[in-house]
Design a protein around this motif. Structure first.
Motif, short mmCIF file in Angstrom:
data_model
loop_
_atom_site.label_atom_id
_atom_site.label_comp_id
_atom_site.label_asym_id
_atom_site.label_seq_id
_atom_site.Cartn_x
_atom_site.Cartn_y
_atom_site.Cartn_z
N SER A 198 1.22 -0.71 -0.10
CA SER A 198 -0.34 0.23 -0.23
C SER A 198 0.72 1.47 -0.18
N ALA A 199 0.68 2.07 -0.57
CA ALA A 199 0.78 3.00 -0.72
C ALA A 199 -0.23 4.87 -0.81
N ARG A 200 0.55 5.68 -0.55
CA ARG A 200 -0.45 6.65 -0.14
C ARG A 200 -0.29 7.58 -1.30
N LEU A 201 -1.15 8.44 -2.11
CA LEU A 201 -0.60 9.22 -3.23
C LEU A 201 -0.97 10.72 -2.59
N GLY A 202 0.05 11.61 -2.84
CA GLY A 202 -0.60 12.72 -2.01
C GLY A 202 -0.55 13.91 -3.22
N ARG A 203 -1.37 15.00 -3.39
CA ARG A 203 -1.79 15.79 -4.50
C ARG A 203 -0.83 17.35 -4.24
N GLU A 204 -0.48 17.59 -5.19
CA GLU A 204 0.63 19.34 -4.86
C GLU A 204 -0.41 19.77 -4.45
N SER A 205 -0.20 21.15 -3.88
CA SER A 205 -0.75 21.90 -3.93
C SER A 205 -0.67 22.92 -5.06
N GLY A 206 -2.00 23.27 -6.06
CA GLY A 206 -2.12 23.74 -7.20
C GLY A 206 -1.76 23.12 -7.66
N MET A 207 -2.08 21.25 -7.91
CA MET A 207 -2.36 20.71 -9.07
C MET A 207 -4.30 20.60 -9.79
N SER A 208 -3.93 20.36 -10.80
CA SER A 208 -5.16 20.54 -11.80
C SER A 208 -6.12 18.93 -11.42
N GLN A 209 -7.21 18.89 -11.65
CA GLN A 209 -7.43 17.48 -11.12
C GLN A 209 -6.77 16.84 -12.61
N ALA A 210 -7.08 17.46 -13.68
CA ALA A 210 -6.48 16.40 -14.74
C ALA A 210 -5.61 15.62 -14.37
N ARG A 211 -4.28 16.42 -14.57
CA ARG A 211 -2.73 16.34 -13.85
C ARG A 211 -2.82 15.06 -12.10
N PHE A 212 -3.52 15.75 -12.03
CA PHE A 212 -3.37 14.01 -10.76
C PHE A 212 -4.29 12.79 -10.90
N GLU A 213 -5.39 12.88 -11.99
CA GLU A 213 -5.70 11.75 -12.48
C GLU A 213 -4.48 11.06 -13.10
N THR A 214 -4.09 11.98 -14.57
CA THR A 214 -2.97 11.39 -15.03
C THR A 214 -1.34 10.85 -14.43
N ALA A 215 -1.54 11.75 -13.33
CA ALA A 215 -0.63 10.74 -11.84
C ALA A 215 -0.46 9.32 -11.62
N VAL A 216 -2.15 9.75 -11.16
CA VAL A 216 -2.45 8.57 -10.67
C VAL A 216 -2.61 7.27 -11.72
N ARG A 217 -2.82 7.22 -12.97
CA ARG A 217 -3.00 6.40 -13.91
C ARG A 217 -1.75 5.95 -13.97
N ARG A 218 -0.27 7.11 -14.14
CA ARG A 218 0.61 6.56 -14.14
C ARG A 218 1.25 5.62 -13.28
N VAL A 219 1.34 5.78 -11.84
CA VAL A 219 1.48 5.06 -10.96
C VAL A 219 0.64 4.04 -10.73
N ARG A 220 -0.10 3.67 -11.28
CA ARG A 220 -1.43 2.28 -11.56
C ARG A 220 -0.33 1.89 -12.76
N GLU A 221 -0.28 2.28 -14.13
CA GLU A 221 -0.12 1.30 -14.70
C GLU A 221 2.12 0.78 -14.63
N LYS A 247 -9.01 4.62 1.61
CA LYS A 247 -8.20 3.92 2.84
C LYS A 247 -8.52 2.04 2.93
N LEU A 248 -7.71 1.50 3.63
CA LEU A 248 -7.13 0.20 3.59
C LEU A 248 -8.23 -0.09 4.48
N PRO A 249 -8.46 -1.83 4.61
CA PRO A 249 -9.14 -1.91 6.05
C PRO A 249 -8.08 -2.14 7.14
N LEU A 250 -8.42 -1.98 8.20
CA LEU A 250 -7.19 -1.69 9.28
C LEU A 250 -7.38 0.04 9.24
N MET A 251 -7.69 0.50 8.61
CA MET A 251 -6.72 1.97 8.85
C MET A 251 -7.68 2.39 9.83
N TRP A 252 -8.23 4.12 9.50
CA TRP A 252 -8.60 5.03 10.22
C TRP A 252 -9.40 5.76 9.46
#
Length: 176
Positions: free
Chosen positions: A44-67, A83-88
């Motif tokens: 598991s890993a936590r993906l953070g979003r830089e301040s000022g990052m557009s939604q489209a850029r964030f979705e692209t970054a997430v897609r790249r991490v996934r791929e 969130k994952l099981p047993l997380m807050w």
């Protein structure tokens, strides 16, 4: 002044271990719970979003991490969840329809205090989890405002008093 200081120091010295014990006891309870997947089989890993990052850029970054993760040797499946099981997961107070329910949590305005997580449709298949009753999520459940929930055995036992969850309706009252 010295007497007050000494009494306060003794009070802190006596109460801190007790508080630490109760906090640690809760951590032991979580550590002893099993989610049905051996810990060595998932990452598991936590993906953070830089301040000022557009939604489209964030979705692209997430897609790249996934791929990139999916292309790694030994990786069978990749899915995302907030969130994952047993997380807050935070808490929500809900009300159930008139189909019968278990005792409510009086401290929360006669509702049920639950936690939840948002997951992708393939979350359950990634963990090789089959439904005990009903169905799991499909991509169509994510169109517009999601109207479908998947509940676990604890929810059925606590909130519904063991009654079937299929076809039931709930309403969110408060998030905490």
């Amino acid at each position: 002044v010295w007497t007050v200081l000494i009494v306060a120091q003794i009070a802190v010295t006596v109460t801190f271990p007790a508080i630490a014990f109760f906090v640690r006891r809760e951590a032991w309870k979580v550590a002893d719970q099993q989610v049905g997947v051996p810990p060595e089989r998932y990452l598991s890993a936590r993906l953070g979003r830089e301040s000022g990052m557009s939604q489209a850029r964030f979705e692209t970054a997430v897609r790249r991490v996934r791929e990139d993760l999916a292309a790694m040797p030994g990786v069978a499946r990749v899915c995302l969840a907030d969130k994952l099981p047993l997380m807050w997961n935070g808490h929500y107070v809900i009300e159930m329809d008139e189909g019968g329910e278990g005792p409510t949590d009086r401290d929360f305005g006669y509702g049920h205090r639950i936690s939840m997580a948002g997951v992708e449709p393939d979350f359950f298949s990634t963990f090789e989890a089959a439904p005990l009753a009903g169905r799991l999520l499909t991509p169509g459940d994510y169109v517009n405002t999601p109207q479908v929930v998947v509940v676990n055995h604890s929810f059925v036992k606590k909130v519904l008093g063991g009654r079937s969850a299929i076809g039931r309706r709930l309403r969110y009252r408060v998030a905490s």
